[in-house]
Design an enzyme around this catalytic site. Structure first.
Site, mmCIF file in Angstrom:
data_model
loop_
_atom_site.group_PDB
_atom_site.id
_atom_site.type_symbol
_atom_site.label_atom_id
_atom_site.label_comp_id
_atom_site.label_asym_id
_atom_site.label_seq_id
_atom_site.Cartn_x
_atom_site.Cartn_y
_atom_site.Cartn_z
ATOM 1 N N LYS A 84 -23.631 5.672 -3.635
ATOM 2 C CA LYS A 84 -22.423 6.401 -4.009
ATOM 3 C C LYS A 84 -22.828 7.780 -4.507
ATOM 4 C CE LYS A 84 -18.392 4.032 -5.794
ATOM 5 N NZ LYS A 84 -17.771 3.518 -7.014
HETATM 6 C C1 E4P Z 1 -14.450 2.896 -6.776
HETATM 7 O O1 E4P Z 1 -15.449 2.764 -6.145
HETATM 8 C C2 E4P Z 1 -14.379 3.112 -8.215
HETATM 9 O O2 E4P Z 1 -15.388 2.352 -8.822
HETATM 10 C C3 E4P Z 1 -13.092 2.649 -8.834
HETATM 11 O O3 E4P Z 1 -12.178 2.186 -7.880
HETATM 12 C C4 E4P Z 1 -12.523 3.555 -9.873
HETATM 13 O O4 E4P Z 1 -11.360 2.966 -10.386
HETATM 14 P P1 E4P Z 1 -10.674 3.397 -11.764
HETATM 15 O O5 E4P Z 1 -9.885 4.640 -11.507
HETATM 16 O O6 E4P Z 1 -9.804 2.241 -12.116
HETATM 17 O O7 E4P Z 1 -11.787 3.617 -12.747
#
Ligand code: E4P
Length: 215
Positions: A84
């Site tokens: 990521k």
């Molecule tokens: C995606 O890969 C992220 O980890 C995640 O969906 C972020 O979500 P949030 O906005 O609830 O923190």
């Protein structure tokens, strides 16, 4: 649409894996921090062993050379690891290097279609529009998701659209209707996907009626 779970918690991952609901996992530094003092690399290795599918692990550097070094190190943990990278200029430079090196990527913190256009052109494996966070600030997240779907279809990009930051079951349905390739769903929302009061009431009645037959 594939289902990933958005958590770094091994118990939750095992629970939904056993229900046949999981194709992969996404983690991020905030989710990892919720697990307390952990060895992050070991945790990612353990998750990969359970899921045997794509597991996103995020870099924490903000400069391209260091991001790429982290990407090389994390991707060596398992063939399932997906790196990521934040969708910032340095992240884009790191993405180019990862694509050249054959390292799988998930471009994160995407909030507008043009960011998705850029990472799709370069050849990211996944793009993660954060839908709930857009709704939180009063934007229509599904408009953004639909625009990304349209752009990717226009140009036949191979990058998979990973709907992220999902807050409730309706987000999952909307993402599937628009044609997201993957939804990454937090455990509390996965729990709600199978919940309906009429299902519970219906089952209760069936079982009560069955008892009458036996009597
Ligand atoms: C995606 O890969 C992220 O980890 C995640 O969906 C972020 O979500 P949030 O906005 O609830 O923190």
């Amino acid at each position: 649409m594939k289902f990933f779970i958005d958590t770094a918690n091994l118990d939750e991952i095992r629970k939904f894996k056993a229900m046949g609901l999981l194709d992969g996992v996404t983690t991020n530094p905030s989710l990892a921090a919720k697990e307390g003092k952990i060895d992050f690399r070991k945790l990612i290795a353990d998750i990969c062993a359970v899921v045997q599918g794509p597991v996103s692990a995020e870099v924490i550097s903000t400069e391209a050379d260091q991001m790429f070094a982290e990407a090389e190190e994390l991707s060596a943990i398992s063939e399932h690891v997906v790196i990521k990278l934040p969708t910032i200029p340095e992240g884009i430079k790191a993405l180019v290097r990862c694509v050249e090196a054959g390292i799988k990527t998930n471009m994160t913190l995407v909030f507008q279609p043009v960011q998705a256009l850029i990472v799709g052109r370069i050849g990211a494996t996944y793009v993660s529009p954060f839908l709930g966070r857009l709704d939180d600030i009063g934007q229509d997240s599904m408009e953004v998701l639909a625009a990304i779907r349209q752009i990717y279809d226009n140009y036949d990009f191979a990058t998979q659209i990973l709907a992220a930051s999902l807050r409730h079951p309706l987000h999952v349905v909307q993402a599937a209707t628009i044609g997201a390739d993957v939804a990454t769903i937090p455990p509390n929302v996965l729990d709600k996907l199978l919940n309906h009061p009429l299902t519970d009431i219906g089952l209760e009645r069936f079982l009560a009626d069955w008892k009458k037959i036996k009597a």
